[in-house]
Design a protein around this motif. Structure first.
Motif, PDB file in Angstrom:
ATOM      1  N   UNK A  90      -0.371  12.890   3.474  1.00  0.00           N
ATOM      2  CA  UNK A  90       0.010  11.342   3.036  1.00  0.00           C
ATOM      3  C   UNK A  90      -1.156  10.599   3.602  1.00  0.00           C
ATOM      4  N   UNK A  91      -1.626   9.465   2.392  1.00  0.00           N
ATOM      5  CA  UNK A  91      -2.532   8.789   2.213  1.00  0.00           C
ATOM      6  C   UNK A  91      -2.933   8.043   3.837  1.00  0.00           C
ATOM      7  N   UNK A  92      -1.655   7.541   4.323  1.00  0.00           N
ATOM      8  CA  UNK A  92      -1.540   6.956   5.814  1.00  0.00           C
ATOM      9  C   UNK A  92      -1.896   7.910   6.788  1.00  0.00           C
ATOM     10  N   UNK A 112     -11.364  -4.205 -18.118  1.00  0.00           N
ATOM     11  CA  UNK A 112     -10.225  -4.431 -17.340  1.00  0.00           C
ATOM     12  C   UNK A 112     -10.649  -4.578 -15.851  1.00  0.00           C
ATOM     13  N   UNK A 113     -10.057  -5.478 -15.118  1.00  0.00           N
ATOM     14  CA  UNK A 113     -10.270  -6.204 -13.820  1.00  0.00           C
ATOM     15  C   UNK A 113      -9.874  -4.823 -12.980  1.00  0.00           C
ATOM     16  N   UNK A 114     -10.408  -4.936 -11.773  1.00  0.00           N
ATOM     17  CA  UNK A 114     -10.207  -3.778 -10.841  1.00  0.00           C
ATOM     18  C   UNK A 114      -9.065  -4.068 -10.055  1.00  0.00           C
ATOM     19  N   UNK A 115      -8.012  -2.840  -9.888  1.00  0.00           N
ATOM     20  CA  UNK A 115      -7.172  -2.757  -9.123  1.00  0.00           C
ATOM     21  C   UNK A 115      -7.561  -2.646  -7.672  1.00  0.00           C
ATOM     22  N   UNK A 116      -7.428  -3.378  -6.797  1.00  0.00           N
ATOM     23  CA  UNK A 116      -7.695  -3.444  -5.468  1.00  0.00           C
ATOM     24  C   UNK A 116      -6.493  -3.477  -4.341  1.00  0.00           C
ATOM     25  N   UNK A 117      -6.271  -2.682  -3.555  1.00  0.00           N
ATOM     26  CA  UNK A 117      -5.367  -2.817  -2.664  1.00  0.00           C
ATOM     27  C   UNK A 117      -5.791  -2.497  -1.343  1.00  0.00           C
ATOM     28  N   UNK A 118      -6.022  -3.543  -0.427  1.00  0.00           N
ATOM     29  CA  UNK A 118      -6.492  -3.397   0.984  1.00  0.00           C
ATOM     30  C   UNK A 118      -5.624  -2.688   1.581  1.00  0.00           C
ATOM     31  N   UNK A 119      -6.287  -1.560   2.452  1.00  0.00           N
ATOM     32  CA  UNK A 119      -5.398  -0.763   3.362  1.00  0.00           C
ATOM     33  C   UNK A 119      -5.575  -1.077   4.804  1.00  0.00           C
ATOM     34  N   UNK A 120      -6.687  -1.722   5.032  1.00  0.00           N
ATOM     35  CA  UNK A 120      -7.025  -2.208   6.713  1.00  0.00           C
ATOM     36  C   UNK A 120      -6.872  -3.471   6.634  1.00  0.00           C
ATOM     37  N   UNK A 172       0.936  -1.263   0.092  1.00  0.00           N
ATOM     38  CA  UNK A 172      -0.105   0.059  -0.157  1.00  0.00           C
ATOM     39  C   UNK A 172       0.990   1.244  -0.003  1.00  0.00           C
ATOM     40  N   UNK A 173       0.351   2.329  -0.694  1.00  0.00           N
ATOM     41  CA  UNK A 173       1.143   3.364  -0.850  1.00  0.00           C
ATOM     42  C   UNK A 173       0.856   4.414   0.059  1.00  0.00           C
ATOM     43  N   UNK A 174       1.067   4.160   1.438  1.00  0.00           N
ATOM     44  CA  UNK A 174       0.669   4.798   2.788  1.00  0.00           C
ATOM     45  C   UNK A 174       1.367   6.259   2.596  1.00  0.00           C
ATOM     46  N   UNK A 175       2.679   6.275   2.124  1.00  0.00           N
ATOM     47  CA  UNK A 175       3.528   7.392   2.343  1.00  0.00           C
ATOM     48  C   UNK A 175       3.279   8.388   1.162  1.00  0.00           C
ATOM     49  N   UNK A 176       2.371   7.874   0.248  1.00  0.00           N
ATOM     50  CA  UNK A 176       2.305   8.824  -1.076  1.00  0.00           C
ATOM     51  C   UNK A 176       1.309  10.078  -0.739  1.00  0.00           C
ATOM     52  N   UNK A 177       1.873  11.249  -1.161  1.00  0.00           N
ATOM     53  CA  UNK A 177       0.755  12.458  -0.923  1.00  0.00           C
ATOM     54  C   UNK A 177      -0.601  12.124  -1.907  1.00  0.00           C
ATOM     55  N   UNK A 178      -1.740  12.504  -1.131  1.00  0.00           N
ATOM     56  CA  UNK A 178      -2.821  12.432  -2.033  1.00  0.00           C
ATOM     57  C   UNK A 178      -2.976  13.133  -3.238  1.00  0.00           C
TER      58      UNK A 178
END
Length: 88
Positions: free
Chosen positions: A43-45, A80-88, A4-10
């Protein structure tokens, strides 16, 4: 599994959506909207702990980063299939 890109700015995630689930509903929020409210440099996180359902007031029990909220939905043509990254 993708990290997960938790350190990425929104501001860098403006084309993605947050999928959130609480006891009352499943909803999708564009990260561009979240960046407007929380600040583009947030940041996302840092933004995730602030999320609450506007209907029931609870924090989401599940959060995921998705690229297309309609992908895989009933009645939507296969694409296209959905890209889904669980964050919790």
């Amino acid at each position: 599994m993708i990290k997960p890109p938790l350190d990425a700015p929104l501001s860098l995630l403006h084309g993605y959506w947050l999928e959130t689930r609480c006891r009352c509903k499943l909803s999708y929020t564009p990260l561009a909207t979240l960046a407007e409210r929380a600040g583009a440099s947030t940041r996302l996180g840092e933004a995730l702990p602030r999320l609450k359902c506007q209907t029931c007031g609870e924090r989401p029990s599940e959060i995921a980063l998705v690229d297309d909220p309609a992908a895989g939905a009933s009645g939507v043509p296969f694409g296209k299939p959905q890209m889904r990254i669980p964050l919790t």
